[in-house]
Scaffold this active site. Structure first.
Site, PDB file in Angstrom:
ATOM      1  CE  LYS A 124     -22.343 102.854  19.466  1.00  0.00           C
ATOM      2  NZ  LYS A 124     -21.528 103.294  18.338  1.00  0.00           N
ATOM      3  CG  ASP A 164     -24.741 104.765  17.206  1.00  0.00           C
ATOM      4  OD1 ASP A 164     -23.634 104.600  16.681  1.00  0.00           O
ATOM      5  OD2 ASP A 164     -25.697 104.000  16.970  1.00  0.00           O
TER       6      ASP A 164
HETATM    7  O1  2IT Z   1     -20.224 104.251  15.807  1.00  0.00           O
HETATM    8  C1  2IT Z   1     -19.518 105.244  16.072  1.00  0.00           C
HETATM    9  O2  2IT Z   1     -18.309 105.269  15.874  1.00  0.00           O
HETATM   10  C2  2IT Z   1     -20.190 106.412  16.650  1.00  0.00           C
HETATM   11  N1  2IT Z   1     -21.397 106.372  16.844  1.00  0.00           N
HETATM   12  C3  2IT Z   1     -19.396 107.630  17.051  1.00  0.00           C
HETATM   13  C4  2IT Z   1     -18.840 107.465  18.412  1.00  0.00           C
HETATM   14  C5  2IT Z   1     -18.131 108.649  18.987  1.00  0.00           C
HETATM   15  O3  2IT Z   1     -17.702 108.530  20.147  1.00  0.00           O
HETATM   16  O4  2IT Z   1     -17.998 109.681  18.342  1.00  0.00           O
END
Ligand code: 2IT
Length: 447
Positions: A124, A164
């Site tokens: 993240k 996100d």
């Molecule tokens: O919280 C999540 O799963 C997302 N923001 C999507 C992450 C992604 O790599 O598509």
């Protein structure tokens, strides 16, 4: 493994990181019993290793605003766990972003990604950059400056960011443009959530919301209920809420509330297509005000300042905005108003006390890492399309998404069914995700 001991140790090391500690505690409490049936996990100190990210990059992001003033923000990428695949997870641009927030999200992402059945590790990132009130040009300059630092630590087989909160197709576009310039490669697999004409997957924008509703359908079906004709309250009006509202209406539910940081819009006759489309304009405006819906459609929506979506009477509550957006008082209000199901679509949308209140009242409740996994799962499908240089049709992607959400639901039922028959989806999701990551870590040795 004793949860109390591990938590005491983590609190000593990271005492101020409240969201991170909350996310870890929830998982450890769920898996404690199962873990202790596996002495090989204990011997390899799987939990002690799994709760710490592999590494965190922190960097300064400096950019120039429309007034010509120099602005500096902090940027981060948390590479949490790569046991089952390259780091994968979104980027969050929000003024409240801290390492604690990104660590909680990266930790959750590790188990969520394991649930998708696809080979993706957890990561993240993001920044404390506040998109509210920013112009398009400012967003572009910030995204470019952010990528100027990030590009060196990401790659299609290394770490694949996506969107996100505060990061959607527009931001991914600006970041991809800068990545391409720096790397001098048309490496589409480095980011997901791209535009449809340059490597993006059809249905990725809708996928989190659609997947959440597919999961909800399975959960209701298992409980002998039907979504058709139910009243749904949801929070937020961003990409996730938009997808959720679209699919809820398509399945015959009535979305009677949406909310924002400024208050709630009550929509007694249910949201319609025109209003759902307007959610996209509201997000693109960077105003961050749900009141705009009532201003645009005064006959259909009534705005109340300072209230949450959970004050509106509904059958199903879908938190689609931010962590801890639904607390114990909200849960009690919902229960008193007759709500019988809550599916978390946001990451850790409910406080532990709210979850406890729902589960004690035997409501149907499912956690974000299961319910919202359709987003990252479709990112995984985008990666496959990029790697093989093909694009699938909407039908193909939707079928795969549907199948994945069904298998996540089945995994939750398998690991979460209690002696009295109640399905503890929190336990189910945590144990199912954990077992897969733990097994992979064990097989890969002490690293
Ligand atoms: O919280 C999540 O799963 C997302 N923001 C999507 C992450 C992604 O790599 O598509």
């Amino acid at each position: 493994m004793k949860v109390a001991e591990i938590m005491a140790n983590l609190e000593q090391k990271h005492g101020h990181e409240v969201e991170y500690l909350q996310a870890v505690r929830e998982v450890l409490e769920s898996i404690e019993e199962t873990y202790n049936q596996h002495p090989e996990f204990e011997k390899a100190k799987i939990v002690e290793r799994m709760v710490e990210p592999d590494r965190i990059f922190t960097f300064r992001v400096t950019w120039v605003d429309d007034k010509g003033e120099v602005q500096t923000n902090l940027g981060y990428r948390v590479q949490f766990n790569s046991a089952i695949g390259p780091y994968k997870g979104g980027l969050r641009f929000h003024k409240a972003v801290t390492p604690s927030m990104l660590k909680f999200l990266g930790f959750e992402q590790t188990f969520k990604n394991a649930l998708t059945t696809l080979p993706m590790g957890g990561g993240k990132g993001g920044s404390d950059f506040d998109p509210v009130g920013k112009s398009n040009a400012e967003i572009m300059r910030f995204c470019q400056a952010f990528m100027y630092e990030l590009w060196q630590v990401i790659g299609p087989d290394q770490d694949i960011p996506a969107g996100d909160v505060g990061v959607g197709g527009r931001e991914i576009g600006y970041m991809y443009g800068m990545y391409k310039k720096l790397a001098r490669e048309y490496n589409t697999g480095v980011l997901t959530g791209k535009g449809a004409t340059w490597g993006g997957s059809i249905l990725r924008p809708e996928a989190t919301g659609f997947g959440a509703l597919y999961f909800t359908q399975h959960l209701l079906h298992k409980a002998g209920k039907d979504i058709k004709g139910t009243k749904v309250a949801l929070s937020g009006f961003g990409n996730v809420a938009w997808g959720a509202a679209t699919k809820a209406v398509e399945l015959g539910a009535k979305v009677v509330a949406i909310s924002g940081p400024d208050g709630v819009c009550h929509i007694p006759n249910g949201i319609d297509t025109e209003m759902i489309n307007y959610m996209l304009d509201m997000r693109a405006s960077n105003r961050n005000k749900v009141e705009d819906m009532a201003t645009k459609f005064p006959q259909k929506a009534q705005f109340t300042a300072g209230k949450k979506a959970w004050s509106v009477k509904c059958d199903i509550a879908l938190p689609c905005a931010f962590q801890n957006e639904l607390n114990c008082d909200d849960a009690k209000e919902l229960i008193a108003n007759g709500t019988w199901c809550c599916c978390e679509v946001s990451n850790m949308g409910c406080t532990p006390e709210a979850i406890h209140a729902f589960q004690s009242a035997k409501l149907l409740f499912a956690p974000g890492k299961a319910v919202n996994a359709g987003g990252v799962a479709t990112s995984g499908l985008e990666m496959t399309q990029n790697a093989t240089h093909i694009s699938w049709s909407a039908k193909e992607v939707d079928e795969k998404l549907h199948f994945i959400m069904q298998s996540i639901h089945e995994a939750c039922v398998k690991f979460g069914t209690q002696k009295d028959g109640y399905i503890d989806y929190v336990k189910g999701a945590n144990i199912a995700g954990f077992m897969k990551v733990a097994q992979a870590m064990l097989e890969q040795g002490i690293i």
